[in-house]
Design a protein around this motif. Structure first.
Motif, PDB file in Angstrom:
ATOM      1  N   GLY A   1      -6.171 -10.805  -3.217  1.00  7.95           N
ATOM      2  CA  GLY A   1      -4.852 -11.207  -2.763  1.00  7.95           C
ATOM      3  C   GLY A   1      -4.827 -11.561  -1.292  1.00  7.95           C
ATOM      4  O   GLY A   1      -5.491 -10.918  -0.467  1.00  7.95           O
ATOM      5  N   GLU A   2      -4.115 -12.612  -0.986  1.00  5.79           N
ATOM      6  CA  GLU A   2      -3.857 -13.012   0.415  1.00  5.79           C
ATOM      7  C   GLU A   2      -2.343 -13.017   0.561  1.00  5.79           C
ATOM      8  O   GLU A   2      -1.707 -14.072   0.633  1.00  5.79           O
ATOM      9  CB  GLU A   2      -4.441 -14.407   0.686  1.00  5.79           C
ATOM     10  CG  GLU A   2      -5.958 -14.468   0.646  1.00  5.79           C
ATOM     11  CD  GLU A   2      -6.595 -14.084   1.988  1.00  5.79           C
ATOM     12  OE1 GLU A   2      -5.842 -13.838   2.945  1.00  5.79           O
ATOM     13  OE2 GLU A   2      -7.833 -14.033   2.046  1.00  5.79           O
ATOM     14  N   TYR A   3      -1.774 -11.816   0.531  1.00  3.77           N
ATOM     15  CA  TYR A   3      -0.328 -11.709   0.400  1.00  3.77           C
ATOM     16  C   TYR A   3       0.439 -12.274   1.595  1.00  3.77           C
ATOM     17  O   TYR A   3       1.451 -12.944   1.448  1.00  3.77           O
ATOM     18  CB  TYR A   3       0.066 -10.241   0.172  1.00  3.77           C
ATOM     19  CG  TYR A   3      -0.490  -9.638  -1.099  1.00  3.77           C
ATOM     20  CD1 TYR A   3      -0.865 -10.444  -2.172  1.00  3.77           C
ATOM     21  CD2 TYR A   3      -0.633  -8.256  -1.234  1.00  3.77           C
ATOM     22  CE1 TYR A   3      -1.368  -9.889  -3.349  1.00  3.77           C
ATOM     23  CE2 TYR A   3      -1.120  -7.685  -2.405  1.00  3.77           C
ATOM     24  CZ  TYR A   3      -1.499  -8.501  -3.457  1.00  3.77           C
ATOM     25  OH  TYR A   3      -1.985  -7.942  -4.610  1.00  3.77           O
TER      26      TYR A   3
ATOM     27  N   VAL B   1      14.408 -12.385  -0.139  1.00  2.00           N
ATOM     28  CA  VAL B   1      12.970 -12.600  -0.253  1.00  2.00           C
ATOM     29  C   VAL B   1      12.428 -11.559  -1.217  1.00  2.00           C
ATOM     30  O   VAL B   1      12.835 -10.393  -1.173  1.00  2.00           O
ATOM     31  CB  VAL B   1      12.281 -12.470   1.121  1.00  2.00           C
ATOM     32  CG1 VAL B   1      10.765 -12.563   0.991  1.00  2.00           C
ATOM     33  CG2 VAL B   1      12.814 -13.525   2.085  1.00  2.00           C
ATOM     34  N   ALA B   2      11.554 -11.978  -2.086  1.00  2.00           N
ATOM     35  CA  ALA B   2      10.887 -11.014  -2.970  1.00  2.00           C
ATOM     36  C   ALA B   2       9.416 -11.374  -3.082  1.00  2.00           C
ATOM     37  O   ALA B   2       9.064 -12.539  -3.292  1.00  2.00           O
ATOM     38  CB  ALA B   2      11.532 -11.012  -4.352  1.00  2.00           C
ATOM     39  N   ASN B   3       8.584 -10.375  -2.903  1.00  2.00           N
ATOM     40  CA  ASN B   3       7.157 -10.525  -3.186  1.00  2.00           C
ATOM     41  C   ASN B   3       6.891  -9.990  -4.580  1.00  2.00           C
ATOM     42  O   ASN B   3       7.664  -9.205  -5.116  1.00  2.00           O
ATOM     43  CB  ASN B   3       6.323  -9.722  -2.187  1.00  2.00           C
ATOM     44  CG  ASN B   3       6.445 -10.248  -0.762  1.00  2.00           C
ATOM     45  OD1 ASN B   3       6.650 -11.444  -0.556  1.00  2.00           O
ATOM     46  ND2 ASN B   3       6.334  -9.350   0.209  1.00  2.00           N
ATOM     47  N   PHE B   4       5.789 -10.422  -5.149  1.00  2.00           N
ATOM     48  CA  PHE B   4       5.458  -9.849  -6.457  1.00  2.00           C
ATOM     49  C   PHE B   4       3.960  -9.915  -6.688  1.00  2.00           C
ATOM     50  O   PHE B   4       3.259 -10.743  -6.126  1.00  2.00           O
ATOM     51  CB  PHE B   4       6.192 -10.569  -7.590  1.00  2.00           C
ATOM     52  CG  PHE B   4       5.716 -11.981  -7.794  1.00  2.00           C
ATOM     53  CD1 PHE B   4       6.292 -13.023  -7.090  1.00  2.00           C
ATOM     54  CD2 PHE B   4       4.674 -12.259  -8.668  1.00  2.00           C
ATOM     55  CE1 PHE B   4       5.847 -14.324  -7.249  1.00  2.00           C
ATOM     56  CE2 PHE B   4       4.219 -13.557  -8.830  1.00  2.00           C
ATOM     57  CZ  PHE B   4       4.807 -14.592  -8.121  1.00  2.00           C
ATOM     58  N   VAL B   5       3.525  -9.000  -7.538  1.00  2.00           N
ATOM     59  CA  VAL B   5       2.190  -9.057  -8.118  1.00  2.00           C
ATOM     60  C   VAL B   5       2.416  -8.984  -9.618  1.00  2.00           C
ATOM     61  O   VAL B   5       3.321  -8.304 -10.084  1.00  2.00           O
ATOM     62  CB  VAL B   5       1.320  -7.851  -7.719  1.00  2.00           C
ATOM     63  CG1 VAL B   5      -0.095  -7.998  -8.292  1.00  2.00           C
ATOM     64  CG2 VAL B   5       1.251  -7.702  -6.218  1.00  2.00           C
TER      65      VAL B   5
ATOM     66  N   ALA C   1       0.865  -1.176   0.000  1.00  2.00           N
ATOM     67  CA  ALA C   1       0.000   0.000   0.000  1.00  2.00           C
ATOM     68  C   ALA C   1       0.907   1.232   0.000  1.00  2.00           C
ATOM     69  O   ALA C   1       1.286   1.731   1.052  1.00  2.00           O
ATOM     70  CB  ALA C   1      -0.898  -0.017   1.231  1.00  2.00           C
ATOM     71  N   ILE C   2       1.284   1.659  -1.180  1.00  2.00           N
ATOM     72  CA  ILE C   2       2.166   2.827  -1.309  1.00  2.00           C
ATOM     73  C   ILE C   2       1.291   4.014  -1.721  1.00  2.00           C
ATOM     74  O   ILE C   2       0.721   4.010  -2.805  1.00  2.00           O
ATOM     75  CB  ILE C   2       3.277   2.573  -2.354  1.00  2.00           C
ATOM     76  CG1 ILE C   2       4.071   1.303  -1.986  1.00  2.00           C
ATOM     77  CG2 ILE C   2       4.195   3.796  -2.467  1.00  2.00           C
ATOM     78  CD1 ILE C   2       5.189   0.951  -2.947  1.00  2.00           C
TER      79      ILE C   2
ATOM     80  N   LEU D   1       2.253  -4.575   3.432  1.00  2.00           N
ATOM     81  CA  LEU D   1       1.389  -5.436   2.609  1.00  2.00           C
ATOM     82  C   LEU D   1      -0.035  -4.903   2.556  1.00  2.00           C
ATOM     83  O   LEU D   1      -0.571  -4.437   3.570  1.00  2.00           O
ATOM     84  CB  LEU D   1       1.353  -6.857   3.188  1.00  2.00           C
ATOM     85  CG  LEU D   1       2.608  -7.717   3.029  1.00  2.00           C
ATOM     86  CD1 LEU D   1       2.386  -9.067   3.733  1.00  2.00           C
ATOM     87  CD2 LEU D   1       2.962  -7.921   1.567  1.00  2.00           C
ATOM     88  N   ILE D   2      -0.640  -5.005   1.400  1.00  2.00           N
ATOM     89  CA  ILE D   2      -2.060  -4.662   1.282  1.00  2.00           C
ATOM     90  C   ILE D   2      -2.854  -5.774   1.966  1.00  2.00           C
ATOM     91  O   ILE D   2      -2.721  -6.948   1.583  1.00  2.00           O
ATOM     92  CB  ILE D   2      -2.474  -4.562  -0.204  1.00  2.00           C
ATOM     93  CG1 ILE D   2      -1.658  -3.480  -0.915  1.00  2.00           C
ATOM     94  CG2 ILE D   2      -3.964  -4.306  -0.337  1.00  2.00           C
ATOM     95  CD1 ILE D   2      -1.678  -3.583  -2.425  1.00  2.00           C
TER      96      ILE D   2
END
Lengths: 299, 787
Positions: free
Chosen positions: B423-425, B459-463, B348-349, B404-405
């Motif tokens: 999304g369930e990030y 670690v990397a998250n992505f959408v 959430a930017i 995280l959103i």
């Protein structure tokens, strides 16, 4: 990818090959062994021979023969046969260890020892192993047979002591004593699989001290070369001296001003020179670890 | 894994790929297997990256034995065809110079075509190329996008500063305010080098022209035959679309590179028309390296504003994107709308601004490569989060978690124009952290460092925005094509089913997965469904395969047609069972009357009845088939977390993998085995970009990594064992809940691995390293830190 047209000659014997080289001597003629260097060069236009003499049908040039003091590897023997030869692993493992480090399974099943050595590719694996093994190269020419020590054989990039019209027929690999040991270690290029640096070591020892040492490298220079300052440092050294590998390997680039360390897309000369020291140390450690283990190698 | 005959469970089961028998036995036919008696085309490429053409003398080549014709760009111009390969995405102020299929007065990169030889065999054609005498007047070349905009070298007269577009997205004022209010600003300059796609089958075309009917058929390595047809018809060859047939037979990989309309296929088809017969062209690997659109080529400055607790307030990004010498179809969309829109990643930017300057250079054109735009954008965000975390002395995972959103915020509108669907990030991230034992790895890292061993965890998250948007929205943003997909579902009278769909497989297994979708909708055995793709005569229309769209959009079209067929069958069932439609239930291929299970009829029986037409409702047309143009209401948004543990050897810079964990959420999975295969391949390509792959040019514009001898693709023995897992968060708006998975792993893998290596190098004071992180690059960084 589409080579220029050429004349193809198939021969059944080494003598026939020599005759064929002589017969076409006024044209650009080349020998075809496993083809793993020649064919890519022809396809990319780097080589455009007018005549190709195919040794594939010369059965007498294939196979490994174990003698009392040395093992003979005939020129058309595939890498895989050498890499899988238990006798060689026991008698002088530096050669099968280098053969096992070449390319992948498909390459090892087709590429040949004689083709590799005669090509003198600076990044090939076998030349350093042949230097460390103190191998003898057999050549057949119009004037008959001659023997060339490995130390005199590799002269420059793609240049050997073979004369025009001569054929490499076999390589004799001397057997090591029970307290001797050998190793080949390699840093492979992530793209080509060829050696960025490969270091071959043979140590002759009495179980405690190093009586003689042959250390050679490929990948780093324009042709495979002995690392003489490393050898000097090793001779007389104790196997129990834990600082010996690092100290000796540190001298790998002592003569660096007198020759050029390769510098290309894959690695700078600075990095290669550094790798040479690191891999020389690893090779020495491996060889020293193997002294007295009975088989000279883990394999 | 055996085939699942039960239609109920066929969706979601690991049905074996029906494609594999032909592919593994060699029976499968690729483009170069077609037209065995055709003449062969060889194409002369420019020797220089930038030069004016003084003269092209083809007379010696024409005289060679076996040569049927030699053509140049002048011959193409004279033939009066449109001869202008277009871009398919317009941006404000975009400069669009003519892109001829063969250069006439100037060459702009070493892949530009100058002449085509048609000969009786391939050897003769290539031999004759050597006899074409080109007189060049060499010009200086420019190869980097950031240098191009400052350079005196001009690639196209229409863009004197080499700027093709200057694109902005987001609220610059809001970002300024966020930066002023924040406790801390982290910044990083980073480059994302050029990637060569390296499909296993180089591009090819085989064209056959029948002068008496004016019918032109082109077999080619295409990810989107209908797009190729409309472009060849309207933009390059001017051949009437209804007399032009494009067929993509088996295609050996693409990764984006076979989306585009290149000169070569047009040249081949044009030669077939000139000669009134059949000709074919097959690229060599060297030509592929010089002409297949490359990926990435970004030079970026990024800044992240955060509070000291890690809360992100704003992100500012400026990128120079290399476009190469010509604008390929998605070259403008990839570094703009596919890139800037994804910069929010999973966070959430509140404020984001991105400027992208697209620059012409004397290099191979750049376009979408697996992950296209999204990979580059996620890389920026996931790198700078790590950079910022280190500066704030916070755990990078905790910074991620803070921002995280949350699940309840969906649909979530980002600061860069997207509305994430679901999304369930945190669930996926926690699963990845648990699998990799994040806390344990951190403890081990600390212990090993004391002993001079350097472990790193990344670690990397992505959408990912998958499926490429609804048509109307795409049109508003400049797309020259729709975002829908067409799917036909047709029962045969005997009860088997044919599906035709406008996606085009290059190895993904569509004939298996899309059959599963149809079988599940219709309640028929999966083996009774055949899927046809890749032929403009067999498939009504289509948009093709790219952007992870075949599952969500192609699958959506098939499902929608399946549902229309079921509804028509329901009407016939009600008629035959003498019940109201509302009282007829459909379950696993059988209609029955509610409360009277004996009164039932199978959908296959209804198909027969529909084609007999004897006993169907009045006013109903016979037949049982449906066509849908499924136009999604939004992108789908797959997501996930990748984590890597590496060890760096400080003596050599060598990077060794200890662990690699990937948790992907692509919504519903049609075929989990195929999903896992996509993840495996994607990780390999992501790791390749991170550690070894880069297309490098010298100052003259010569591609020095011009073959696999220099260009380091990852190999099986250099890749880690993958530990994969998934969570399932269905897309709420997709008919089958699918989100797509073709690109996800490529997007996640690259930042995870770079983050891990940079983490390992922390004791050496290394904050960032640009890809590829070759052993020498890492060693140099360590050496620099020690000095």
């Amino acid at each position: 990818m589409y080579p220029a047209s050429f004349e193809y000659v198939a021969v059944d014997s080494a003598e026939e090959a020599i005759d064929s080289l002589a017969e076409h001597g006024d044209r650009e003629v080349t020998l075809l062994a496993g083809g793993h260097s020649l064919l890519p060069m022809m396809k990319s236009g780097l080589a455009s021979p007018e005549v190709v003499v195919d040794l594939g049908g010369v059965d007498a040039l294939s196979g490994i023969e174990r003698g009392d003091d040395a093992t003979r590897i005939n020129a058309m023997t595939e890498y895989a046969a050498v890499a899988d030869d238990e006798g060689l692993w026991s008698d002088n493992p530096v050669v099968p260890e280098a053969a096992a480090a070449i390319g992948d399974v498909q390459v090892r099943n087709v590429g040949t020892v004689g083709g590799n050595v005669a090509h003198s590719d600076p990044a090939a694996d076998l030349p350093a192993a042949m230097l460390a093994a103190d191998a003898t190269i057999h050549a057949l020419g119009p004037d008959g047979e001659r023997e060339i020590p490995a130390a005199d054989f590799f002269q420059a990039m793609f240049t050997t002591a073979l004369a025009d019209g001569e054929l490499l027929t076999a390589i004799d690999v001397p057997h090591l004593g029970s307290d001797d040991a050998a190793a080949y270690v390699k840093k492979a290029s992530p793209s080509s699989g060829y050696a960025l640096v490969g270091v071959a070591v043979v140590l002759e020892t009495d179980g405690e001290e190093i009586a003689d040492a042959r250390v050679a490298a490929n990948g780093a220079f324009d042709h495979a070369m002995a690392l003489e300052p490393v050898e000097e440092e090793l001779v007389g050294g104790s196997l129990d001296d834990e600082s010996l590998p690092e100290r000796a390997a540190g001298r790998a680039t002592d003569d660096v001003e007198s020759y050029l360390v390769l510098d290309d897309e894959q690695a700078s000369s600075e990095y290669r020179a550094h790798l040479l020291e690191v891999y020389a140390e690893r090779a020495l450690e491996t060889a020293i670890d193997r002294v007295g283990d009975g088989s000279n190698a883990d394999g | 894994m055996a085939s699942e005959p039960n239609a109920e469970s066929v969706f979601g089961s690991s049905v074996e790929r029906r494609e594999d028998v032909g592919l593994l036995t060699g029976d499968a036919e690729f483009t170069d297997d077609k037209l065995q008696d055709a003449a062969h085309v060889a194409i002369l490429r420019s020797q220089f990256a930038h030069a004016t053409i003084e003269e092209i003398d083809v007379s010696a080549a024409e005289e060679r034995d076996g040569v049927l014709a030699v053509y140049t760009g002048a011959d193409v111009e004279e033939s009066g065809v449109p001869n202008d390969i277009p871009t398919a995405w317009m941006l404000p102020g975009l400069v669009t110079p003519q892109y001829r299929i063969m250069a006439t007065d100037k060459v702009r990169h070493t892949g530009d075509a100058l002449a085509a030889v048609v000969a009786e065999d391939r050897y003769a054609a290539y031999d004759a190329l050597d006899d074409v005498d080109v007189t060049y007047d060499r010009l200086e070349a420019v190869t980097r996008p950031d240098e191009a905009v400052e350079s005196d070298v001009t690639v196209h007269e229409e863009a004197p500063d080499n700027v093709a577009f200057d694109f902005e997205l987001g609220d610059a004022d809001a970002v300024d305010e966020a930066f002023e209010a924040a406790d801390h600003v982290a910044s990083v300059d980073l480059e994302q080098p050029r990637i060569i796609p390296n499909a296993v089958e180089p591009r090819a075309a085989a064209a056959s022209y029948d002068p008496s009917s004016d019918e032109l058929t082109v077999w080619m390595t295409s990810q989107n035959p209908h797009l190729h047809r409309v472009l060849m018809s309207t933009a390059t060859l001017g051949h009437p679309e209804h007399k032009l047939r494009i067929v993509a037979p088996e295609v050996g990989g693409g990764f984006g590179s076979k989306i585009y309309h290149y000169p070569d296929e047009a040249i081949t088809a044009w030669c077939a028309k000139q000669l009134g017969g059949s000709v074919k062209w097959q690229a060599t690997r060297t030509q592929s390296y010089a002409t297949d659109c490359h990926g990435r080529d970004h030079v970026t400055e990024a800044e992240l504003a955060l509070d000291s607790d890690g809360t992100i307030r704003g992100l500012r990004v400026e990128t120079h994107a290399g476009l190469g010498a010509h604008l390929s179809q998605f070259a403008t969309a990839t570094p703009s709308y596919l890139y800037a829109t994804i910069l929010s990643s999973e966070y959430a930017i509140p404020a984001i601004h991105c400027r992208v300057i697209g620059a012409f250079t004397n290099t191979t054109p750049v376009d979408a490569y697996r992950g296209a735009g999204r990979a580059e954008g996620i890389y920026v965000t996931e790198r700078i989060v790590d950079v910022a975390a280190r500066e704030l002395d916070l755990d990078p995972v905790e910074v991620r978690r803070t921002n995280l959103i949350p699940p309840e915020e969906f649909p979530y509108e980002t600061a860069v124009a997207l509305v994430y669907d679901s999304g369930e990030y945190e669930e996926a991230m926690d699963r990845a952290l648990e699998l990799i034992d994040y806390e344990g790895v951190r403890e081990r890292q600390e212990k090993l460092r004391e002993g001079g061993r350097y472990l790193g965890v990344g670690v990397a998250n992505f959408v990912e925005s998958a499926g490429l948007s609804p048509s109307k929205a795409a049109g508003e943003l400049g797309a020259q094509a729709g975002g829908w997909e067409a799917g036909v579902v047709r029962f045969h009278p005997s009860g088997t089913v044919s599906v035709a769909v406008g996606t085009a497989d290059q190895g993904q297994g569509h004939r298996t997965t899309l059959a599963q979708v149809a079988a599940a909708e219709l309640g028929v055995p999966v083996d009774d469904v055949e899927v046809v793709e890749g032929d403009t005569d067999e498939v009504p229309q289509g948009m093709g395969t790219y952007g992870s769209r075949s599952g969500p959009v192609g699958g959506g079209a098939v499902a929608q047609s399946g549902r229309k067929v079921v509804e028509k069958a329901r009407s016939i069932a009600a008629h035959k069972l003498e019940a109201s439609e509302d009282d007829v239930e459909f379950d696993d291929g059988t209609f029955h009357v509610v409360g009277a299970p004996d009164r039932s009829i199978s959908i296959q029986e209804l198909a027969y009845a529909a084609y007999l037409g004897h006993d169907i409702p009045d006013e109903m047309e016979p037949g049982l088939e449906a066509t849908s143009y499924y136009d999604p209401e939004n992108f789908t948004f797959p997501f996930g977390t990748h984590a890597a543990v590496v060890e760096v050897d400080p003596d050599t810079g060598e990077v060794e993998f200890h662990r690699y964990v990937a948790v992907d959420d692509c919504g519903e999975q049609i075929n989990p085995m195929i999903v896992e295969g996509q993840v495996h391949g994607g990780i390999a390509q992501g790791i390749g970009a991170a550690l070894s792959e880069a297309a490098n040019y010298d100052d003259n514009g010569t591609l020095v990594s011009g073959s696999m001898n220099e260009y380091a693709l990852p190999r099986s023995d250099s890749l880690p064992e993958y530990e994969t897992d998934s969570t399932v968060t269905p897309s709420p708006h997709n008919p089958i809940g699918v989100k797509g998975v073709g690109e996800s792993a490529t997007i996640g893998a690259t930042p995870a691995v770079v983050n891990a290596v940079v983490d390992a190098l922390e004791p050496f004071g290394v904050d960032h390293l640009d890809m590829p992180l070759t052993d020498e690059t890492v060693w140099t960084a360590i050496d620099g830190g020690e000095r």
